[in-house]
Design a protein around this motif. Structure first.
Motif, PDB file in Angstrom:
ATOM      1  N   VAL A 164       0.864  -1.205   0.085  1.00  0.00           N
ATOM      2  CA  VAL A 164       0.063  -0.127  -0.113  1.00  0.00           C
ATOM      3  C   VAL A 164       0.904   1.123  -0.113  1.00  0.00           C
ATOM      4  O   VAL A 164       0.729   2.352  -0.731  1.00  0.00           O
ATOM      5  CB  VAL A 164      -0.923  -0.145   1.265  1.00  0.00           C
ATOM      6  N   GLU A 165       1.857   1.183   0.800  1.00  0.00           N
ATOM      7  CA  GLU A 165       2.937   2.418   0.902  1.00  0.00           C
ATOM      8  C   GLU A 165       3.642   2.668  -0.522  1.00  0.00           C
ATOM      9  O   GLU A 165       3.779   3.710  -0.879  1.00  0.00           O
ATOM     10  CB  GLU A 165       3.867   2.270   2.066  1.00  0.00           C
ATOM     11  N   GLN A 166       3.991   1.568  -1.319  1.00  0.00           N
ATOM     12  CA  GLN A 166       4.603   1.623  -2.705  1.00  0.00           C
ATOM     13  C   GLN A 166       3.544   2.454  -3.431  1.00  0.00           C
ATOM     14  O   GLN A 166       3.923   3.337  -4.430  1.00  0.00           O
ATOM     15  CB  GLN A 166       4.977   0.117  -2.958  1.00  0.00           C
ATOM     16  N   PHE A 167       2.256   1.839  -3.666  1.00  0.00           N
ATOM     17  CA  PHE A 167       1.304   2.578  -4.658  1.00  0.00           C
ATOM     18  C   PHE A 167       1.019   3.922  -4.137  1.00  0.00           C
ATOM     19  O   PHE A 167       1.032   4.676  -4.850  1.00  0.00           O
ATOM     20  CB  PHE A 167       0.163   1.685  -4.411  1.00  0.00           C
ATOM     21  N   SER A 168       1.054   4.217  -2.833  1.00  0.00           N
ATOM     22  CA  SER A 168       0.730   5.674  -2.498  1.00  0.00           C
ATOM     23  C   SER A 168       2.109   6.553  -2.745  1.00  0.00           C
ATOM     24  O   SER A 168       1.851   7.546  -3.428  1.00  0.00           O
ATOM     25  CB  SER A 168       0.621   5.811  -1.059  1.00  0.00           C
ATOM     26  N   HIS A 169       3.262   5.903  -2.667  1.00  0.00           N
ATOM     27  CA  HIS A 169       4.442   6.596  -3.215  1.00  0.00           C
ATOM     28  C   HIS A 169       4.293   6.939  -4.740  1.00  0.00           C
ATOM     29  O   HIS A 169       4.800   8.056  -5.126  1.00  0.00           O
ATOM     30  CB  HIS A 169       5.675   5.845  -2.602  1.00  0.00           C
ATOM     31  N   ILE A 170       4.070   6.014  -5.534  1.00  0.00           N
ATOM     32  CA  ILE A 170       4.252   5.809  -6.827  1.00  0.00           C
ATOM     33  C   ILE A 170       3.000   7.221  -7.311  1.00  0.00           C
ATOM     34  O   ILE A 170       3.403   7.929  -8.190  1.00  0.00           O
ATOM     35  CB  ILE A 170       4.014   4.669  -7.717  1.00  0.00           C
ATOM     36  N   LEU A 171       1.990   6.903  -6.919  1.00  0.00           N
ATOM     37  CA  LEU A 171       0.935   8.024  -7.308  1.00  0.00           C
ATOM     38  C   LEU A 171       1.142   9.400  -6.909  1.00  0.00           C
ATOM     39  O   LEU A 171       1.063  10.490  -7.601  1.00  0.00           O
ATOM     40  CB  LEU A 171      -0.427   7.733  -6.469  1.00  0.00           C
ATOM     41  N   ALA A 172       1.882   9.516  -5.636  1.00  0.00           N
ATOM     42  CA  ALA A 172       2.419  11.036  -5.296  1.00  0.00           C
ATOM     43  C   ALA A 172       3.345  11.305  -6.375  1.00  0.00           C
ATOM     44  O   ALA A 172       3.489  12.584  -6.566  1.00  0.00           O
ATOM     45  CB  ALA A 172       2.887  10.973  -3.832  1.00  0.00           C
ATOM     46  N   LYS A 173       4.459  10.556  -6.572  1.00  0.00           N
ATOM     47  CA  LYS A 173       5.593  10.687  -7.343  1.00  0.00           C
ATOM     48  C   LYS A 173       5.051  11.296  -8.888  1.00  0.00           C
ATOM     49  O   LYS A 173       5.756  12.054  -9.535  1.00  0.00           O
ATOM     50  CB  LYS A 173       6.630   9.618  -7.530  1.00  0.00           C
ATOM     51  N   THR A 174       4.301  10.421  -9.451  1.00  0.00           N
ATOM     52  CA  THR A 174       3.960  10.752 -10.799  1.00  0.00           C
ATOM     53  C   THR A 174       2.942  11.677 -10.956  1.00  0.00           C
ATOM     54  O   THR A 174       2.398  12.295 -11.907  1.00  0.00           O
ATOM     55  CB  THR A 174       3.201   8.961 -11.560  1.00  0.00           C
ATOM     56  N   GLY A 175       1.756  11.948  -9.935  1.00  0.00           N
ATOM     57  CA  GLY A 175       0.936  12.983 -10.087  1.00  0.00           C
ATOM     58  C   GLY A 175      -0.194  12.395 -10.573  1.00  0.00           C
ATOM     59  O   GLY A 175      -1.304  13.137 -10.676  1.00  0.00           O
ATOM     60  N   LEU A 176      -0.485  11.024 -10.839  1.00  0.00           N
ATOM     61  CA  LEU A 176      -1.668  10.629 -11.128  1.00  0.00           C
ATOM     62  C   LEU A 176      -2.721  10.360 -10.208  1.00  0.00           C
ATOM     63  O   LEU A 176      -2.534  10.213  -8.962  1.00  0.00           O
ATOM     64  CB  LEU A 176      -1.510   9.047 -11.850  1.00  0.00           C
ATOM     65  N   GLN A 177      -4.078  10.748 -10.447  1.00  0.00           N
ATOM     66  CA  GLN A 177      -5.092  10.697  -9.679  1.00  0.00           C
ATOM     67  C   GLN A 177      -5.627   9.124  -9.474  1.00  0.00           C
ATOM     68  O   GLN A 177      -5.699   8.421 -10.239  1.00  0.00           O
ATOM     69  CB  GLN A 177      -6.351  11.690 -10.101  1.00  0.00           C
TER      70      GLN A 177
END
Length: 774
Positions: free
Chosen positions: A626-639
């Motif tokens: 879950v933390e990995q997904f949250s980090h990737i979404l924040a990094k890429t800016g994807l909603q």
């Protein structure tokens, strides 16, 4: 008339008075030691010592009184009545026996005081009966007041004596204090009472039994006899205290003890007799060699040996000998320590070091040694050797479903099946987990395969219940010496390869190694090696396939699909390498790369279309998913609501509760979850019930025959209707023909995907601008 006090000063023999006092002191002290011994010894000897102490007290009190009376040498002749003298000593002994019994009963102060009172009464009874024994040469009269005072003193000192003697076993002071109180009780009663005695000569003398006997001679005889009695009692007390305690100490030893004189057993303790299994009397007089087998000559060092019984070794022992003086002669004392428990403990430790604690089978260490020896024997003889690698199918599912305790019970049952089915001389080892190895010596290929078939049949019968509920079974890989290898390492590797082929070929079967397996395994390992470096080398890339809205047939999203541009094999589809990636663990970094790459691509689109990414079941084993997904979404800016995760029902087999919890957390972030490949494999309506998926994706293989088979079409329409009832959008995958499209328009799934709308292509942002993403 005259008083006794004046007679003591003028008409008594002081030598006899000293003798009487000495007997009183010696007798009192001896009796006190006996009473102390009564408190220390076991219950069955307690009363014996109390009676012995009462006899000593009665005898010494009587001797003191009688010798003191014989010391008188006044002008009035005094005689003694024999029966009354005997009665006086009997009365003293009986009353003293009652006094000590009461005094040493378990009770409070009242019981203690009662014993002390009876103590004084015994002394008084002996004294006054002794006075009555004076014959009628004279008349004896007593002063009542002084007699009462005398009795009170005797009782008082008796109470104090009992109080002191009840503590004599713990402190030496109480022993001597008790003895002193007894002496004071006897002497004070005699002195005070005699001070009030009046002796009047009789007018008509009558002959008495003892009047003609010289008083000095009688006093000497009484003194000698009483002294001998007291010395005998003291000697018995000494011998009992010291010899009995020494024997008790020897018998309390945890080791056997033997005392030998000139190599003949003359004494031993109970421990050794129990070890030899014979009575001590039968062992005494035996030569040492008849009861002990000793490895070497006894000395100051310990040595090993055994206790013999009828000439046979019975108990392994450790022996230590010393030379001592015993009964005035030089003897050997031999200490024998039982090593049975030590040997048994060593045997258990050795067994535990070489065997599996759960199943009792040989462990990996023991297997390695036996396999090495079996290979050496096979190299020296033409007989064959077979190695069987056995692995349980779906054992993890059994553990996860029924718990680890049931899993352990299953492993024990597996061990019992192996032991029952295989010959007794076969080596069976548990290598760890659910892996077992079997060594068959002098076995041909036909014999080995027949035995493997017997094992499969035995497993099917034993685990019919688990096979039905979870598909549990056993797969076997076979490698033969020297046909499949001449080294233990080579033979093990080939057995493992055969096992892998058995499991990949459908499980629950036996497979013998073939040369093609080695080539296949080498290629697989090379593929895994190349895959570990594929990300770093930039060989992995994504292609994107459109997902269109059924009503408008316009793109509503894309699915990111992984490809591998291999240096020698060309472009590989996921079916060619995903299984290897999951087995080797490479799927974890690859999955992170795919997710980040797809999210970056989708974030660059002007139109907020969705991006679908496939997630491997192995990725759900990551604790920080879950933390990995949250980090990737924040990094890429994807909603988050633009990201769709496609999972298969296989992911729910691995710790279902944990996977559902993880999916719930991802969904709470806004990420959509799609159930992929529905309609094939392990499709279960329970999964739709347990988790609120956002979409349902029907597998392409389900859609392939929809135009030709009315049954498939009916099932497809039923799935659409069911999903509509659950308010669950459906994606129809694998749309490739106009006929399929026409049928889908009738059933109207929410979205469609397939070659009819476009094959997987490069990233939309890298191609010519499309209307959908312009």
């Amino acid at each position: 008339m005259f008083t006794v006090l004046s007679c003591i000063a003028d008409q008594h023999d002081w030598t006899l008075l000293f003798v009487a006092l000495s007997i009183c002191c010696f007798g009192s002290l001896t009796a006190v030691f006996m009473l102390t011994r009564a408190q220390e010894c076991v219950q069955q000897h307690h009363h014996y010592w109390l009676i012995a102490a009462a006899v000593v007290l009665g005898a010494s009190t009587w001797a003191t009184h009688f010798i003191a009376m014989l010391a008188y040498a006044g002008p009035v002749p005094i005689g003694y009545d024999g029966p009354l003298i005997i009665l006086s000593i009997i009365a003293a002994i009986v009353l003293f026996a009652g006094a000590v019994e009461i005094a040493f009963m378990n009770g409070g102060q009242l019981v203690q005081a009662s014993g002390g009172v009876l103590f004084g009464v015994a002394i008084a009874a002996m004294h006054f009966v002794g006075l009555l024994a004076i014959t009628p040469f004279s008349m004896v009269s007593l002063a009542l007041d002084k007699s009462i005072v005398a009795c009170a003193l005797a009782i008082g000192f008796g109470i104090v004596a009992v109080a002191a003697l009840r503590h004599s076993a713990s402190r030496r002071f109480h022993i001597f204090a008790g003895a002193a109180c007894i002496v004071l009780a006897i002497c004070s009663l005699h002195t005070v009472s005699m001070s009030g005695v009046q002796i009047t000569p009789s007018a008509e003398p009558v002959h008495a039994d003892l009047s003609s006997v010289d008083r000095i001679a009688i006093a000497i005889a009484v003194s000698i006899i009483s002294t001998l009695i007291l010395l005998g009692a003291a000697a018995a007390l000494f011998l009992d205290r010291h010899l009995t305690d020494l024997r008790g100490l020897a018998n309390a030893s945890f080791e056997g003890l033997v005392i030998a004189q000139e190599n003949v057993v003359i004494d031993l303790n109970e421990k050794f007799a129990a070890m030899a299994g014979k009575a001590a009397a039968l062992l005494k007089g035996q030569p040492v060699e008849a009861v002990l087998a000793i490895e070497r000559r006894l000395g100051i060092d310990t040595c090993q040996g055994a206790v013999l019984c009828d000439g046979q070794d019975t108990i392994p022992v450790e022996i230590l000998a010393r030379t001592i003086e015993y009964r005035g002669r030089e003897c050997q004392v031999i200490a024998v320590r039982d090593l049975t428990e030590r040997h048994e403990a060593s045997r258990r430790i050795e067994h535990m070091a070489r065997h599996d604690s759960l199943t009792g089978l040989a462990n990996r260490r023991e297997f390695d040694q036996r396999f090495e020896m079996a290979m050496a024997r096979a190299a020296e003889t033409p007989s064959g050797l077979a190695l069987l690698a056995l692995d349980l199918d779906r054992f993890k599912l059994v553990n996860d479903t029924f718990g680890h305790a049931e899993g352990d019970a299953v492993l024990q049952r597996v061990a019992q099946v192996l032991l029952r089915t295989l010959p007794a001389d076969v080596t069976i080892a548990r290598m760890g987990g659910d892996e077992f190895c079997i060594i068959l010596e002098n076995a041909s290929r036909q014999q080995t395969e027949a035995l493997s078939a017997d094992l499969q049949h035995a497993f099917a019968q034993e685990f019919a219940d688990l096979a039905t509920s979870s598909g549990f079974g056993a797969s076997i890989g076979i490698a033969l010496y020297p046909e499949h290898g001449v080294t233990d390492r080579r033979l093990r590797n080939n057995a493992d390869m055969a096992l892998y082929r058995a499991k990949s070929g459908g499980r629950g079967r036996a497979c013998t190694f073939e040369a093609a397996m080695d080539i296949e395994l080498h290629a697989k390992r090379q593929l895994e090696h190349d895959l570990r470096h594929a990300v770093a080398k930039g060989e992995l890339f994504l292609v994107y396939q459109r997902i269109v809205d059924t009503s408008s047939q316009e793109p509503c999203g894309y699915e990111a699909l992984l490809r591998w541009r291999h240096a020698s094999r060309g472009v590989l589809a996921p079916a060619d390498f995903i299984a290897a990636a999951e087995e080797s663990g490479c799927i974890i970094p690859i999955g992170i790369w795919v997710l980040e790459e797809a999210c970056s691509e989708a974030a660059s689109w002007r139109t907020p279309l969705t991006i679908a990414v496939n997630i491997s079941p192995v990725q759900f084993l990551m604790p920080n998913l879950v933390e990995q997904f949250s980090h990737i979404l924040a990094k890429t800016g994807l909603q988050p609501d633009r990201l769709e995760l496609e999972i298969t029902e296989t992911a729910l087999f691995h710790d279902r509760a944990a996977v559902l919890s993880t999916l719930g957390q991802l969904r709470a972030m806004g990420i959509r979850v799609v159930l992929d490949d529905f309609g094939t494999g392990y499709s279960s309506l329970a999964n739709l019930r347990d988790f609120p998926f956002d979409k349902l994706k029907i597998d392409r293989r389900f859609l392939a025959g929809i135009g030709a088979d009315p049954t498939i079409r009916a099932l497809f329409e039923n799935v659409i209707e069911m999903a509509s009832t659950l308010n669950l959008p459906v994606i129809a995958e694998g749309v490739e023909t106009q006929e399929q499209l026409a049928i889908l328009h009738a059933s109207h799934p929410a979205q469609m995907q397939g070659f009819l709308f476009g094959k997987p292509e490069a990233a939309p942002s890298s191609r010519a601008p499309l209307k959908a993403i312009a």
